[in-house]
Design an enzyme around this catalytic site. Sequence first.
Site, PDB file in Angstrom:
ATOM      1  N   HIS A  21     -29.124 -89.455 -29.251  1.00  0.00           N
ATOM      2  CA  HIS A  21     -28.334 -88.279 -29.672  1.00  0.00           C
ATOM      3  C   HIS A  21     -27.251 -88.709 -30.663  1.00  0.00           C
ATOM      4  CE1 HIS A  21     -29.412 -86.669 -25.444  1.00  0.00           C
ATOM      5  NE2 HIS A  21     -29.997 -85.828 -26.278  1.00  0.00           N
ATOM      6  N   LYS A  45     -32.943 -75.922 -15.730  1.00  0.00           N
ATOM      7  CA  LYS A  45     -33.002 -77.325 -15.345  1.00  0.00           C
ATOM      8  C   LYS A  45     -31.949 -77.619 -14.289  1.00  0.00           C
ATOM      9  CE  LYS A  45     -34.641 -79.090 -19.806  1.00  0.00           C
ATOM     10  NZ  LYS A  45     -34.382 -80.013 -20.912  1.00  0.00           N
ATOM     11  N   ARG A  94     -38.383 -86.763 -32.079  1.00  0.00           N
ATOM     12  CA  ARG A  94     -38.790 -88.125 -31.726  1.00  0.00           C
ATOM     13  C   ARG A  94     -40.290 -88.252 -31.960  1.00  0.00           C
ATOM     14  NH1 ARG A  94     -35.949 -87.445 -26.071  1.00  0.00           N
ATOM     15  NH2 ARG A  94     -36.707 -85.399 -26.598  1.00  0.00           N
ATOM     16  N   SER A 132     -32.885 -88.637 -22.253  1.00  0.00           N
ATOM     17  CA  SER A 132     -31.947 -88.589 -21.130  1.00  0.00           C
ATOM     18  C   SER A 132     -32.693 -88.784 -19.808  1.00  0.00           C
ATOM     19  CB  SER A 132     -31.213 -87.249 -21.097  1.00  0.00           C
ATOM     20  OG  SER A 132     -30.502 -87.045 -22.286  1.00  0.00           O
TER      21      SER A 132
HETATM   22  P1  ADP Z   1     -33.021 -80.154 -24.822  1.00  0.00           P
HETATM   23  O1  ADP Z   1     -33.067 -79.888 -23.352  1.00  0.00           O
HETATM   24  O2  ADP Z   1     -32.508 -79.013 -25.631  1.00  0.00           O
HETATM   25  O3  ADP Z   1     -34.294 -80.740 -25.397  1.00  0.00           O
HETATM   26  P2  ADP Z   1     -31.861 -82.787 -25.115  1.00  0.00           P
HETATM   27  O4  ADP Z   1     -30.491 -83.235 -24.739  1.00  0.00           O
HETATM   28  O5  ADP Z   1     -32.995 -83.445 -24.424  1.00  0.00           O
HETATM   29  O6  ADP Z   1     -31.851 -81.238 -24.954  1.00  0.00           O
HETATM   30  O7  ADP Z   1     -32.070 -83.000 -26.679  1.00  0.00           O
HETATM   31  C1  ADP Z   1     -31.235 -82.377 -27.629  1.00  0.00           C
HETATM   32  C2  ADP Z   1     -31.794 -82.647 -29.001  1.00  0.00           C
HETATM   33  O8  ADP Z   1     -31.695 -84.040 -29.287  1.00  0.00           O
HETATM   34  C3  ADP Z   1     -33.277 -82.301 -29.166  1.00  0.00           C
HETATM   35  O9  ADP Z   1     -33.493 -81.828 -30.481  1.00  0.00           O
HETATM   36  C4  ADP Z   1     -33.969 -83.614 -28.962  1.00  0.00           C
HETATM   37  O10 ADP Z   1     -35.226 -83.655 -29.604  1.00  0.00           O
HETATM   38  C5  ADP Z   1     -32.966 -84.553 -29.612  1.00  0.00           C
HETATM   39  N1  ADP Z   1     -33.068 -85.913 -29.100  1.00  0.00           N
HETATM   40  C6  ADP Z   1     -33.013 -86.325 -27.811  1.00  0.00           C
HETATM   41  N2  ADP Z   1     -33.167 -87.673 -27.721  1.00  0.00           N
HETATM   42  C7  ADP Z   1     -33.326 -88.116 -28.988  1.00  0.00           C
HETATM   43  C8  ADP Z   1     -33.579 -89.389 -29.583  1.00  0.00           C
HETATM   44  N3  ADP Z   1     -33.729 -90.495 -28.820  1.00  0.00           N
HETATM   45  N4  ADP Z   1     -33.672 -89.469 -30.922  1.00  0.00           N
HETATM   46  C9  ADP Z   1     -33.588 -88.342 -31.668  1.00  0.00           C
HETATM   47  N5  ADP Z   1     -33.369 -87.114 -31.185  1.00  0.00           N
HETATM   48  C10 ADP Z   1     -33.258 -86.990 -29.878  1.00  0.00           C
END
Ligand code: ADP
Length: 162
Positions: A21, A45, A94, A132
């Site tokens: 992130h 969630k 990703r 995460s």
């Molecule tokens: P959500 O539940 O909305 O998917 P996340 O916290 O999992 O929330 O992800 C928020 C955003 O960050 C999403 O667009 C996700 O694809 C992106 N994201 C999460 N991890 C990574 C990573 N390792 N590299 C790039 N983008 C990421």
Amino acid sequence: MCLTERIAVYPGSFDPITYGHLDIIKRGLSVFDRIIVAVLNNSRKAPLFTVNERVALIKESTKELPAVSVDSFDGLLMDYVRKKKVHVVLRGLRAISDVEYELQIASINKHLDPEIETCFMISSNRYSFLSSSMVKEVAKYGGSVHLLVPDAVERALEKKFM
Ligand code: ADP
């Protein structure tokens, strides 16, 4: 000369924030003047961290980035983005497995408000398999998350799984 500030909302669960992130936030700042990281209070969630904890961890992890602010919202993302008077949503991509889900969200958001654009930033290779949920799984069983999350998050995970 264009004097309008380019602002993006970067929404997500951030349960918790990872270096993946943070990489998107930092690289996003080369495209946007300001980024609002918006933590979704998602009833679908069951999160490990409360919204307030997630916001605090993001604030701590971005404290050296003055162009980044942190907020939380519930309800529809498009309503939140409109309320903030922002026109761009930033999302990270990703592996290929993200694409279908992200396209679905982007299309429904376009349907809800055609004036708001979703901008995708491709993850850096080193973070392309970092999520995460992976981090929580590793921490839960006592594995090291040192290279995956900021220090404050590492400490918070240790406390949760103590
Ligand atoms: P959500 O539940 O909305 O998917 P996340 O916290 O999992 O929330 O992800 C928020 C955003 O960050 C999403 O667009 C996700 O694809 C992106 N994201 C999460 N991890 C990574 C990573 N390792 N590299 C790039 N983008 C990421």
